[in-house]
Motif scaffolding. Structure first.
Motif, mmCIF file in Angstrom:
data_model
loop_
_atom_site.group_PDB
_atom_site.id
_atom_site.type_symbol
_atom_site.label_atom_id
_atom_site.label_comp_id
_atom_site.label_asym_id
_atom_site.label_seq_id
_atom_site.Cartn_x
_atom_site.Cartn_y
_atom_site.Cartn_z
ATOM 1 N N ALA A 31 0.844 -1.196 0.000
ATOM 2 C CA ALA A 31 0.000 0.000 0.000
ATOM 3 C C ALA A 31 0.876 1.242 0.000
ATOM 4 O O ALA A 31 1.979 1.237 0.550
ATOM 5 C CB ALA A 31 -0.920 0.006 1.212
ATOM 6 N N ALA A 49 -4.602 3.000 -10.470
ATOM 7 C CA ALA A 49 -5.152 1.943 -9.621
ATOM 8 C C ALA A 49 -6.087 1.033 -10.416
ATOM 9 O O ALA A 49 -6.018 -0.196 -10.305
ATOM 10 C CB ALA A 49 -5.881 2.553 -8.428
ATOM 11 N N ASP A 50 -6.952 1.622 -11.220
ATOM 12 C CA ASP A 50 -7.875 0.828 -12.042
ATOM 13 C C ASP A 50 -7.110 -0.069 -13.014
ATOM 14 O O ASP A 50 -7.463 -1.234 -13.203
ATOM 15 C CB ASP A 50 -8.823 1.735 -12.826
ATOM 16 N N GLY A 53 -5.666 -2.965 -10.948
ATOM 17 C CA GLY A 53 -6.557 -3.687 -10.053
ATOM 18 C C GLY A 53 -6.301 -3.389 -8.583
ATOM 19 O O GLY A 53 -6.626 -4.193 -7.714
ATOM 20 N N TRP A 54 -5.732 -2.213 -8.290
ATOM 21 C CA TRP A 54 -5.468 -1.801 -6.918
ATOM 22 C C TRP A 54 -6.664 -1.044 -6.371
ATOM 23 O O TRP A 54 -7.468 -0.497 -7.109
ATOM 24 C CB TRP A 54 -4.246 -0.886 -6.847
ATOM 25 N N THR A 55 -6.754 -0.978 -5.056
ATOM 26 C CA THR A 55 -7.779 -0.153 -4.431
ATOM 27 C C THR A 55 -7.331 1.302 -4.485
ATOM 28 O O THR A 55 -6.137 1.596 -4.575
ATOM 29 C CB THR A 55 -8.011 -0.564 -2.969
ATOM 30 N N GLY A 67 -3.664 0.536 -2.848
ATOM 31 C CA GLY A 67 -3.178 -0.715 -2.278
ATOM 32 C C GLY A 67 -3.600 -1.917 -3.101
ATOM 33 O O GLY A 67 -4.481 -1.846 -3.940
ATOM 34 N N ARG A 68 -2.932 -2.995 -2.796
ATOM 35 C CA ARG A 68 -3.273 -4.269 -3.433
ATOM 36 C C ARG A 68 -4.537 -4.803 -2.771
ATOM 37 O O ARG A 68 -4.670 -4.734 -1.565
ATOM 38 C CB ARG A 68 -2.149 -5.262 -3.262
ATOM 39 N N SER A 69 -5.402 -5.358 -3.565
ATOM 40 C CA SER A 69 -6.646 -5.895 -3.007
ATOM 41 C C SER A 69 -6.514 -7.357 -2.586
ATOM 42 O O SER A 69 -7.430 -7.908 -2.020
ATOM 43 C CB SER A 69 -7.788 -5.731 -4.009
ATOM 44 N N ASP A 70 -5.341 -7.977 -2.825
ATOM 45 C CA ASP A 70 -5.175 -9.386 -2.439
ATOM 46 C C ASP A 70 -4.616 -9.541 -1.060
ATOM 47 O O ASP A 70 -4.189 -8.767 -0.359
ATOM 48 C CB ASP A 70 -4.247 -10.124 -3.411
#
Length: 70
Positions: A31, A49-50, A53-55, A67-70
């Motif tokens: 993040a 981010a889009d 695939g990040w938040t 941030g990473r969504s995983d």
């Protein structure tokens, strides 16, 4: 245990520099919190981010969290 986001102060930098700084930091951090006062920074950072695939969240005036969504 929570991990604090990596912090970047990009005040005074014109885009695309804030987005480039975030992209580089996200290689080694989960993040990133960035302060970026360029008027187009929010749009550029949201698009970055889009794309990855990040938040993305606005955390205050000219302050963003990615941030990473995983």
């Amino acid at each position: 245990m929570t991990h604090e986001p990596h912090r970047i102060d990009a005040r005074g930098m014109k885009c695309p520099w804030p987005a480039l700084r975030v992209a580089r930091a996200m290689r080694s951090h989960a993040a990133v919190a960035i302060v970026a006062d360029d008027p187009v920074a929010e749009r550029e950072l949201r698009a970055l981010a889009d794309q990855h695939g990040w938040t993305f969240a606005v955390r205050g005036e000219a302050t963003y969290l990615l941030g990473r969504s995983d």
